[in-house]
Scaffold this motif. Sequence first.
Motif, PDB file in Angstrom:
ATOM      1  N   PRO A  38      -6.072   8.210  10.023  1.00 44.18           N
ATOM      2  CA  PRO A  38      -4.772   8.502  10.647  1.00 44.18           C
ATOM      3  C   PRO A  38      -3.631   8.520   9.637  1.00 44.18           C
ATOM      4  CG  PRO A  38      -5.970   6.858  11.916  1.00 44.18           C
ATOM      5  CD  PRO A  38      -6.718   7.021  10.618  1.00 44.18           C
ATOM      6  N   LYS A  39      -3.726   7.699   8.586  1.00 49.02           N
ATOM      7  CA  LYS A  39      -2.654   7.615   7.593  1.00 49.02           C
ATOM      8  C   LYS A  39      -2.494   8.906   6.802  1.00 49.02           C
ATOM      9  CE  LYS A  39      -2.864   2.605   6.852  1.00 49.02           C
ATOM     10  NZ  LYS A  39      -3.089   1.520   5.860  1.00 49.02           N
ATOM     11  N   THR A  40      -3.562   9.683   6.717  1.00 48.92           N
ATOM     12  CA  THR A  40      -3.482  10.940   5.968  1.00 48.92           C
ATOM     13  C   THR A  40      -3.449  12.149   6.893  1.00 48.92           C
ATOM     14  OG1 THR A  40      -5.899  11.029   5.761  1.00 48.92           O
ATOM     15  CG2 THR A  40      -4.689   9.944   4.003  1.00 48.92           C
ATOM     16  N   GLY A  41      -3.281  11.887   8.185  1.00 47.04           N
ATOM     17  CA  GLY A  41      -3.166  12.984   9.149  1.00 47.04           C
ATOM     18  C   GLY A  41      -4.457  13.691   9.460  1.00 47.04           C
ATOM     19  N   THR A  42      -5.592  13.081   9.101  1.00 49.63           N
ATOM     20  CA  THR A  42      -6.879  13.737   9.367  1.00 49.63           C
ATOM     21  C   THR A  42      -7.584  13.175  10.601  1.00 49.63           C
ATOM     22  OG1 THR A  42      -7.832  12.302   7.652  1.00 49.63           O
ATOM     23  CG2 THR A  42      -7.320  14.573   7.030  1.00 49.63           C
ATOM     24  N   VAL A  43      -6.940  12.232  11.272  1.00 44.58           N
ATOM     25  CA  VAL A  43      -7.354  11.834  12.617  1.00 44.58           C
ATOM     26  C   VAL A  43      -6.169  12.170  13.509  1.00 44.58           C
ATOM     27  CG1 VAL A  43      -8.008   9.964  14.174  1.00 44.58           C
ATOM     28  CG2 VAL A  43      -8.853   9.981  11.826  1.00 44.58           C
ATOM     29  N   THR A  44      -6.316  13.192  14.343  1.00 42.32           N
ATOM     30  CA  THR A  44      -5.170  13.688  15.092  1.00 42.32           C
ATOM     31  C   THR A  44      -5.598  14.492  16.319  1.00 42.32           C
ATOM     32  OG1 THR A  44      -3.203  15.133  14.936  1.00 42.32           O
ATOM     33  CG2 THR A  44      -5.094  15.732  13.597  1.00 42.32           C
ATOM     34  N   THR A  45      -4.730  14.522  17.303  1.00 45.87           N
ATOM     35  CA  THR A  45      -4.962  15.400  18.452  1.00 45.87           C
ATOM     36  C   THR A  45      -4.464  16.808  18.147  1.00 45.87           C
ATOM     37  OG1 THR A  45      -2.834  14.720  19.399  1.00 45.87           O
ATOM     38  CG2 THR A  45      -4.783  13.504  20.120  1.00 45.87           C
ATOM     39  N   ASP A  46      -3.537  16.922  17.181  1.00 47.96           N
ATOM     40  CA  ASP A  46      -2.971  18.223  16.804  1.00 47.96           C
ATOM     41  C   ASP A  46      -3.792  18.816  15.663  1.00 47.96           C
ATOM     42  OD1 ASP A  46      -1.449  20.444  16.350  1.00 47.96           O
ATOM     43  OD2 ASP A  46       0.430  19.364  15.948  1.00 47.96           O
ATOM     44  N   ILE A  47      -4.983  19.261  15.995  1.00 46.89           N
ATOM     45  CA  ILE A  47      -5.879  19.756  14.947  1.00 46.89           C
ATOM     46  C   ILE A  47      -5.398  21.077  14.345  1.00 46.89           C
ATOM     47  CG2 ILE A  47      -7.933  18.533  15.729  1.00 46.89           C
ATOM     48  CD1 ILE A  47      -8.826  20.980  17.195  1.00 46.89           C
ATOM     49  N   VAL A  48      -4.651  21.871  15.104  1.00 45.03           N
ATOM     50  CA  VAL A  48      -4.155  23.156  14.583  1.00 45.03           C
ATOM     51  C   VAL A  48      -3.196  22.912  13.426  1.00 45.03           C
ATOM     52  CG1 VAL A  48      -2.794  25.216  15.095  1.00 45.03           C
ATOM     53  CG2 VAL A  48      -4.471  24.392  16.754  1.00 45.03           C
ATOM     54  N   THR A  49      -2.234  22.017  13.623  1.00 36.99           N
ATOM     55  CA  THR A  49      -1.278  21.703  12.552  1.00 36.99           C
ATOM     56  C   THR A  49      -1.991  21.096  11.357  1.00 36.99           C
ATOM     57  OG1 THR A  49       0.546  21.352  14.099  1.00 36.99           O
ATOM     58  CG2 THR A  49       0.753  20.334  11.936  1.00 36.99           C
ATOM     59  N   SER A  65       0.846  -1.195   0.000  1.00 36.59           N
ATOM     60  CA  SER A  65       0.000   0.000   0.000  1.00 36.59           C
ATOM     61  C   SER A  65       0.881   1.245   0.000  1.00 36.59           C
ATOM     62  CB  SER A  65      -0.906   0.008   1.235  1.00 36.59           C
ATOM     63  OG  SER A  65      -1.633   1.229   1.313  1.00 36.59           O
ATOM     64  N   VAL A  66       0.577   2.164  -0.880  1.00 33.67           N
ATOM     65  CA  VAL A  66       1.266   3.454  -0.913  1.00 33.67           C
ATOM     66  C   VAL A  66       0.198   4.524  -0.788  1.00 33.67           C
ATOM     67  CG1 VAL A  66       2.663   5.056  -2.263  1.00 33.67           C
ATOM     68  CG2 VAL A  66       3.173   2.604  -2.325  1.00 33.67           C
ATOM     69  N   ARG A  67       0.168   5.158   0.363  1.00 35.46           N
ATOM     70  CA  ARG A  67      -0.841   6.185   0.627  1.00 35.46           C
ATOM     71  C   ARG A  67      -0.303   7.171   1.651  1.00 35.46           C
ATOM     72  NH1 ARG A  67      -6.969   5.228   3.073  1.00 35.46           N
ATOM     73  NH2 ARG A  67      -7.671   7.394   2.877  1.00 35.46           N
ATOM     74  N   ASP A  68      -0.407   8.446   1.359  1.00 34.94           N
ATOM     75  CA  ASP A  68       0.086   9.459   2.289  1.00 34.94           C
ATOM     76  C   ASP A  68      -0.404  10.824   1.811  1.00 34.94           C
ATOM     77  OD1 ASP A  68       1.503  10.673   4.381  1.00 34.94           O
ATOM     78  OD2 ASP A  68       3.241   9.373   4.084  1.00 34.94           O
ATOM     79  N   THR A  69       0.163  11.873   2.359  1.00 31.65           N
ATOM     80  CA  THR A  69      -0.170  13.230   1.935  1.00 31.65           C
ATOM     81  C   THR A  69       1.115  14.015   1.726  1.00 31.65           C
ATOM     82  OG1 THR A  69      -0.275  14.075   4.205  1.00 31.65           O
ATOM     83  CG2 THR A  69      -2.324  13.233   3.249  1.00 31.65           C
ATOM     84  N   LEU A  70       1.015  15.092   0.960  1.00 32.36           N
ATOM     85  CA  LEU A  70       2.137  16.021   0.823  1.00 32.36           C
ATOM     86  C   LEU A  70       1.584  17.422   0.607  1.00 32.36           C
ATOM     87  CD1 LEU A  70       3.827  16.045  -2.675  1.00 32.36           C
ATOM     88  CD2 LEU A  70       1.627  14.960  -2.301  1.00 32.36           C
ATOM     89  N   VAL A  71       2.413  18.402   0.901  1.00 30.08           N
ATOM     90  CA  VAL A  71       2.063  19.802   0.646  1.00 30.08           C
ATOM     91  C   VAL A  71       2.937  20.276  -0.497  1.00 30.08           C
ATOM     92  CG1 VAL A  71       1.962  22.132   1.578  1.00 30.08           C
ATOM     93  CG2 VAL A  71       1.443  20.201   3.064  1.00 30.08           C
ATOM     94  N   PHE A  72       2.339  20.612  -1.623  1.00 29.47           N
ATOM     95  CA  PHE A  72       3.106  21.078  -2.771  1.00 29.47           C
ATOM     96  C   PHE A  72       3.721  22.448  -2.477  1.00 29.47           C
ATOM     97  CE2 PHE A  72       0.209  18.207  -5.208  1.00 29.47           C
ATOM     98  CZ  PHE A  72       1.198  17.415  -5.798  1.00 29.47           C
ATOM     99  N   PRO A  73       4.903  22.727  -3.024  1.00 30.19           N
ATOM    100  CA  PRO A  73       5.534  24.039  -2.797  1.00 30.19           C
ATOM    101  C   PRO A  73       4.742  25.194  -3.397  1.00 30.19           C
ATOM    102  CG  PRO A  73       6.789  22.729  -4.385  1.00 30.19           C
ATOM    103  CD  PRO A  73       5.791  21.816  -3.763  1.00 30.19           C
ATOM    104  N   ASN A  74       3.990  24.907  -4.454  1.00 32.46           N
ATOM    105  CA  ASN A  74       3.194  25.953  -5.103  1.00 32.46           C
ATOM    106  C   ASN A  74       1.739  25.504  -5.168  1.00 32.46           C
ATOM    107  OD1 ASN A  74       5.530  27.682  -6.048  1.00 32.46           O
ATOM    108  ND2 ASN A  74       6.043  25.753  -7.039  1.00 32.46           N
ATOM    109  N   GLN A  75       0.875  26.262  -4.526  1.00 30.73           N
ATOM    110  CA  GLN A  75      -0.528  25.869  -4.417  1.00 30.73           C
ATOM    111  C   GLN A  75      -1.334  26.340  -5.623  1.00 30.73           C
ATOM    112  OE1 GLN A  75      -1.291  23.651  -2.226  1.00 30.73           O
ATOM    113  NE2 GLN A  75       0.866  23.835  -1.636  1.00 30.73           N
ATOM    114  N   PHE A  76      -2.390  25.609  -5.908  1.00 35.33           N
ATOM    115  CA  PHE A  76      -3.187  25.925  -7.091  1.00 35.33           C
ATOM    116  C   PHE A  76      -4.672  25.657  -6.882  1.00 35.33           C
ATOM    117  CE2 PHE A  76      -1.392  21.692  -7.209  1.00 35.33           C
ATOM    118  CZ  PHE A  76      -2.466  20.872  -7.481  1.00 35.33           C
ATOM    119  N   ARG A  77      -5.044  25.202  -5.709  1.00 39.62           N
ATOM    120  CA  ARG A  77      -6.451  24.911  -5.434  1.00 39.62           C
ATOM    121  C   ARG A  77      -7.108  26.078  -4.701  1.00 39.62           C
ATOM    122  NH1 ARG A  77      -7.252  19.482  -6.381  1.00 39.62           N
ATOM    123  NH2 ARG A  77      -5.423  18.136  -6.295  1.00 39.62           N
TER     124      ARG A  77
END
Length: 225
Positions: free
Chosen positions: A135-146, A54-66
């Motif tokens: 949790p794998k995509t960081g959308t289940v977390t105690t650090d909701i601010v980040t 399984s390959v699944r995760d998230t990233l933040v692109f250096p240049n946003q477009f959405r």
Amino acid sequence: MKHGKKYRTAAAKYDLTKKYSVAAACSMVKDMKIANFDETVEAHLSLKMDKSASVRDTLVFPNQFRGEKKVLVFCREDRVKEALDAGATYAGDEYVEKVKGGWLDFDIAVATPDMMKDVGRLGMVLGRKGLMPNPKTGTVTTDIVTAINELKKGRTEYRADKGGAIHIAVGKCSMDAEKIVENVNALVKEISRKAPAGMVGFIRSVSLSSTMGPGVWVDIMKEGE
């Protein structure tokens, strides 16, 4: 598949059987745009991976477009203000019932771990829309601010399908080619990190295309134009 005249004219500009550098491919995709709207630039990667992997995760692109995303945070009352101050559009535990009733006026859902017992019951609704916190995509977390900050910056989820292919938007045709190049390079670097130890050639192939335009093969090791 039969293509229209605009597509054929655009495809005739280049030798699309060859592989090009990321920079050249991005310029070509922009040049072969055929629609009247601002087409999305899409990356398509084929990975050498076991069917059970399984390959699944998230990233933040250096240049946003959405555009701006509406973020819903499932949390208890004592964390509602924290979530809203961080930029969430909606926050609270009452949204469980609202979503159960069919309300879906949001783009991304985040949940604190203590809410997952309730949120998990929304699987038929959220799962079908690809909105279930994970949790794998960081959308289940105690650090909701980040989590909210990164989502607001454009954190993007990627996932390989059963055939080992990843399809993901990396920009818009209206962007400078250099910015699209930076996003593609960031994606390739991120996916390369997922390669099993010692594996060579984890990324089998990469191609780029606009929403309606022809695809361009990319040689990720080739530099320059």
